[in-house]
Scaffold this motif. Structure first.
Motif, short mmCIF file in Angstrom:
data_model
loop_
_atom_site.label_atom_id
_atom_site.label_comp_id
_atom_site.label_asym_id
_atom_site.label_seq_id
_atom_site.Cartn_x
_atom_site.Cartn_y
_atom_site.Cartn_z
N GLU B 362 -33.62 79.22 -98.37
CA GLU B 362 -33.61 80.40 -99.23
C GLU B 362 -33.46 81.64 -98.37
O GLU B 362 -33.61 81.58 -97.15
N ASN B 363 -33.16 82.74 -99.02
CA ASN B 363 -33.07 84.03 -98.32
C ASN B 363 -32.13 83.97 -97.11
O ASN B 363 -32.43 84.49 -96.03
N SER B 364 -31.00 83.31 -97.30
CA SER B 364 -30.12 83.05 -96.15
C SER B 364 -29.63 84.34 -95.49
O SER B 364 -29.42 84.37 -94.27
N LYS B 365 -29.46 85.38 -96.27
CA LYS B 365 -29.01 86.64 -95.68
C LYS B 365 -30.04 87.20 -94.72
O LYS B 365 -29.71 87.70 -93.64
N ASP B 366 -31.31 87.11 -95.10
CA ASP B 366 -32.38 87.60 -94.23
C ASP B 366 -32.48 86.74 -92.97
O ASP B 366 -32.70 87.25 -91.87
N VAL B 367 -32.33 85.43 -93.17
CA VAL B 367 -32.39 84.53 -92.01
C VAL B 367 -31.24 84.85 -91.05
O VAL B 367 -31.42 84.93 -89.83
N ALA B 391 -16.85 76.23 -83.37
CA ALA B 391 -16.66 77.48 -82.64
C ALA B 391 -17.67 77.69 -81.52
O ALA B 391 -17.64 78.74 -80.86
N VAL B 392 -18.56 76.71 -81.30
CA VAL B 392 -19.68 76.92 -80.39
C VAL B 392 -19.76 75.77 -79.37
O VAL B 392 -19.63 74.59 -79.74
N SER B 393 -19.98 76.09 -78.11
CA SER B 393 -20.03 75.06 -77.06
C SER B 393 -21.20 74.10 -77.32
O SER B 393 -22.18 74.44 -77.98
N LYS B 394 -21.06 72.91 -76.73
CA LYS B 394 -22.10 71.88 -76.88
C LYS B 394 -23.46 72.42 -76.42
O LYS B 394 -24.49 72.21 -77.08
N GLU B 395 -23.44 73.12 -75.31
CA GLU B 395 -24.67 73.66 -74.75
C GLU B 395 -25.36 74.60 -75.75
O GLU B 395 -26.57 74.52 -76.00
N LYS B 396 -24.57 75.49 -76.32
CA LYS B 396 -25.13 76.42 -77.31
C LYS B 396 -25.51 75.71 -78.62
O LYS B 396 -26.46 76.12 -79.30
N CYS B 397 -24.75 74.66 -78.97
CA CYS B 397 -25.10 73.87 -80.15
C CYS B 397 -26.49 73.26 -79.99
O CYS B 397 -27.25 73.15 -80.95
N ALA B 398 -26.80 72.86 -78.76
CA ALA B 398 -28.10 72.24 -78.50
C ALA B 398 -29.23 73.27 -78.54
O ALA B 398 -30.37 72.94 -78.88
N LYS B 399 -28.91 74.50 -78.18
CA LYS B 399 -29.93 75.55 -78.14
C LYS B 399 -30.21 76.17 -79.50
O LYS B 399 -31.29 76.72 -79.75
N SER B 400 -29.23 76.12 -80.40
CA SER B 400 -29.30 76.90 -81.64
C SER B 400 -30.38 76.46 -82.63
O SER B 400 -31.04 77.31 -83.24
N PRO B 401 -30.57 75.15 -82.83
CA PRO B 401 -31.54 74.74 -83.86
C PRO B 401 -32.93 75.35 -83.66
O PRO B 401 -33.58 75.74 -84.64
N ALA B 402 -33.38 75.45 -82.42
CA ALA B 402 -34.71 76.04 -82.17
C ALA B 402 -34.73 77.49 -82.63
O ALA B 402 -35.72 77.95 -83.24
N LEU B 403 -33.67 78.21 -82.35
CA LEU B 403 -33.60 79.62 -82.78
C LEU B 403 -33.59 79.72 -84.31
O LEU B 403 -34.25 80.59 -84.89
N ILE B 404 -32.85 78.83 -84.92
CA ILE B 404 -32.75 78.86 -86.39
C ILE B 404 -34.11 78.50 -87.01
O ILE B 404 -34.56 79.15 -87.97
N LYS B 405 -34.74 77.50 -86.44
CA LYS B 405 -36.06 77.09 -86.94
C LYS B 405 -37.04 78.27 -86.87
O LYS B 405 -37.79 78.56 -87.82
N LYS B 406 -37.00 78.95 -85.74
CA LYS B 406 -37.90 80.09 -85.54
C LYS B 406 -37.64 81.18 -86.60
O LYS B 406 -38.58 81.71 -87.22
N ALA B 407 -36.37 81.49 -86.81
CA ALA B 407 -36.02 82.53 -87.79
C ALA B 407 -36.41 82.12 -89.20
O ALA B 407 -36.93 82.92 -89.99
N LEU B 408 -36.15 80.84 -89.51
CA LEU B 408 -36.51 80.32 -90.84
C LEU B 408 -38.00 80.43 -91.08
O LEU B 408 -38.44 80.87 -92.15
N ASP B 409 -38.78 80.02 -90.08
CA ASP B 409 -40.24 80.08 -90.22
C ASP B 409 -40.71 81.51 -90.41
O ASP B 409 -41.61 81.79 -91.21
N LYS B 410 -40.08 82.43 -89.69
CA LYS B 410 -40.48 83.83 -89.80
C LYS B 410 -40.16 84.40 -91.18
O LYS B 410 -40.99 85.06 -91.80
N ILE B 411 -38.96 84.11 -91.69
CA ILE B 411 -38.54 84.71 -92.96
C ILE B 411 -39.18 84.00 -94.15
O ILE B 411 -39.67 84.65 -95.08
N ASN B 412 -39.14 82.68 -94.13
CA ASN B 412 -39.61 81.95 -95.31
C ASN B 412 -41.03 81.42 -95.17
O ASN B 412 -41.55 80.81 -96.09
N GLY B 413 -41.62 81.62 -94.01
CA GLY B 413 -43.04 81.32 -93.81
C GLY B 413 -43.36 79.85 -93.77
O GLY B 413 -42.58 78.99 -93.98
#
Lengths: 413, 413
Positions: B362-367, B391-413
């Motif tokens: 939810e709230n994908s724009k905020d995320v 569009a994203v290198s393997k290395e960055k693909c591996a790093k991204s989920p943690a960042l997304i999880k963090k943002a999701l937790d912050k926005i959607n609690g």
């Protein structure tokens, strides 16, 4: 059950394009009798005296030297910003009208004409054009469930029939309160006529008179597909489209097909002019929505070629020299055809500029078939025969009128 | 007076494409912080690990070595004959269904989808698609005055929601007697899901049941824009579209954009399959009429590239090797992203193939805005966030989920 699966509006005759069929027969004749024995005046593309398609070096060197990524990447939905800026300059040259001007990239001039008809009429509306017209206007009217009303293009003096325009324009605007009026000029396809500046003044007076009723909405669609072969002074009429009332919207269908010998690259633009900025913006967003819905975005490599040939001084000079030499070739061929027509007493429609000369006649299909016996291939129209000087050498242009006269006399007596 | 000049159906919000706006911000971040610091997952194009657009040499060498006239000349309205023959083989490979098959060239897959919606529905009709869908389907519905009805794409087990399809399909066909149903598979945009052969059997059973009423007209539109990255066995479902009843018409939207890295050349095709020859012919002529009315004809050079890369054995081998190496790159990147997601407990939609992995939220724009603080740019959808592994290198693909999880937790609690 009915053996049809498409929507009821999308059932069309199972017919192939007749021009293509004729071009194929011309090709077969060339195989059989030799190129030099055949006059192939079927296609609306520039062909050199040896029968080869003319492709500007300036254009194709530029295209082939682009980085692959400049060709490969998606363009923006409305077109690349530098292209949209450049195309406005390339179109108007020193005759840019005053007002708010926006551009949106389209596949060829066709895409722009299509947007004009789709976006600037209501379903079921009637739009108007003179009776020598590019037949896809009718195809589009059929496809989009609009109606095309035609009026006599020429008056008795061989000028534009401003009176007939007035009568039809007034009648439609009075009943519909909205009208789209298409002008294919300069270098009209199929007649080669160009509406003069004086005729434009008369046309615009008629239009402005009706614009006094602020409820009326008038869209002028200028199809200028052949403008690059019409000589620079033929652009002067553009100046007249500045400072018009808000309820006259002017839209121009620009094509790279002929002017850049890029028929197969499908690039062009719709250019809108309004005194009112929000109406100009409306045009941009309305056509962008239509772009996204029909083809997403345009051919990026073609856009980049136009931009570079406009912005780089040396490339521009080379391109313009090539264009001018071919324009002169075309003028020479048309003159040879028109002069020879006068000599043998063949009546043609008044030619000014462009790819085609047209002979008005009845039974054009029979005349076309008769000409095939002499290995001359010309496209039969409803009301005449279209001879493509763009595709035939000067020598053959000079020989053709006598053959056409003979065939006409035989068929129509 | 109303300050609008377009037809009432052609008034649209004055909004630019949001994905493009986000891509622009990503570009600015790269300027400011350096490419290596930014994860730009906005665009649906293949980008190498250094951030450069991938353009196949086999494709661009071929294009640039074509004679100019092969690029310059108009193509036929329906497309060049050799292209139309080749594209059918390229699409189906060893899984060509039995039946009458016709092809018509279109600008990208978009042109084919547009024809499907325009030609195979009546004005005002409702067509259906699962609720993870390419948003231009809705844009087209709006543009053409059709209605789009969505149903839940996934069931509780993470498989295709055949039950939801059934309910919606049956309800529309019962009331409308005609239905167009779109499936974007394999390698669905935006989820990366591919409908399995077993799911297809269930879907076709539902459709065939309704086809017993011979008054019903059913069109299945398969959007296979990403099929070349889905692995060859993902084509096996094509075989199922042979020998269907006459009142089930199958249409496939094929695109050269991704499979040939020719996004900006706007080339694709609509392929129609019917057990009934006259229904296949009707498709060909109906779409040819629509071609002529919308963009006249297609990009000839792109068609020739496909034809030559199919017909010349050596060129074919080189092209296929390039494609396969990039497909593997994509598989590696997606695996890195999916594996890392599991590690950090980030829920993604079930990925199978293709350019995108999607995180439902939810709230994908905020995320999305929150992620921009970490220089990660991903496209917010109505019901989630689209991450472009293309569009994203393997290395960055591996790093991204943690960042997304963090943002999701912050926005959607």
């Amino acid at each position: 059950m009915s053996k049809s699966m498409v929507g009821s509006h999308a059932v069309w005759p199972h017919e192939d394009d007749p021009i293509f069929g004729l071009a194929k027969r011309a090709g077969e004749a060339k195989e059989k009798f030799g190129k030099e024995k055949v006059i192939d005046s079927t296609l609306g593309s520039l062909v050199d005296d040896d029968g080869n398609l003319i492709c500007f070096d300036s254009v194709y060197d530029e295209l082939k030297n682009l980085p692959n990524s400049e060709i490969a990447a998606y363009a923006q939905v409305a077109g690349q910003g530098d292209f949209l800026e450049s195309v406005i300059e390339v179109l108007f040259k020193e005759y840019k009208p005053e007002g708010h001007i926006r551009a949106v990239a389209t596949p060829g001039g066709t895409g722009a004409v299509r947007h004009g008809i789709w976006n600037y009429t209501e379903p079921g509306d009637t739009f108007i054009v003179g009776d020598w017209y590019w037949s896809p206007y009718q195809t589009m009217a059929d496809e989009f469930e609009r109606k095309l009303k035609i009026y006599p293009f020429f008056n008795e003096k061989g000028g534009y029939n401003v009176e007939a325009f007035k009568e039809n324009f007034n009648s439609i605007i009075d009943s519909q309160k909205r009208v789209l009026t298409i002008f294919n000029t300069p270098a009209n396809n199929p007649t080669g006529y160009s509406i003069s500046d004086e005729e434009w003044d008369e046309i615009l007076e008629i239009i402005k008179e009706k614009a006094k009723d602020k409820e009326n909405k008038i869209t002028i669609l200028l199809d200028v597909a052949y403008i690059d072969y019409a000589g620079n002074d033929r652009r002067s009429f553009f100046k007249k489209f500045g400072n018009l009332p808000d309820n006259i919207f002017v839209m121009i269908a620009f094509s790279m097909s002929k002017g850049y010998t890029m028929y197969g690259m499908r690039s062009g633009a719709a250019i809108g002019i309004s005194s009112n900025e929000s109406i100009a913006d409306e045009f941009y967003y309305s056509l962008s929505h239509a772009n996204r819905s029909n083809w997403s975005n345009g051919v990026r490599g073609a856009m980049k070629v136009l931009t570079n040939l406009y912005r780089d001084k040396d490339k521009k000079a080379k391109y313009e020299a090539e264009l001018e030499s071919i324009r002169k070739l075309l003028v020479d061929r048309a003159k040879a055809f028109v002069d020879a027509s006068k000599e043998v007493g063949l009546v043609t429609l008044p030619y000014r500029d462009g790819f085609f000369v047209t002979i008005p006649c009845e039974n054009s299909k029979d005349v076309s078939e008769e000409l095939i016996k002499d290995n001359l291939f010309a496209v039969p129209l409803k009301k005449g025969l279209r001879f493509a000087v763009c595709a035939v050498s000067k020598e053959k242009c000079a020989k053709s009128p006598a053959l056409i006269k003979k065939a006409l006399d035989k068929i129509n007596g």
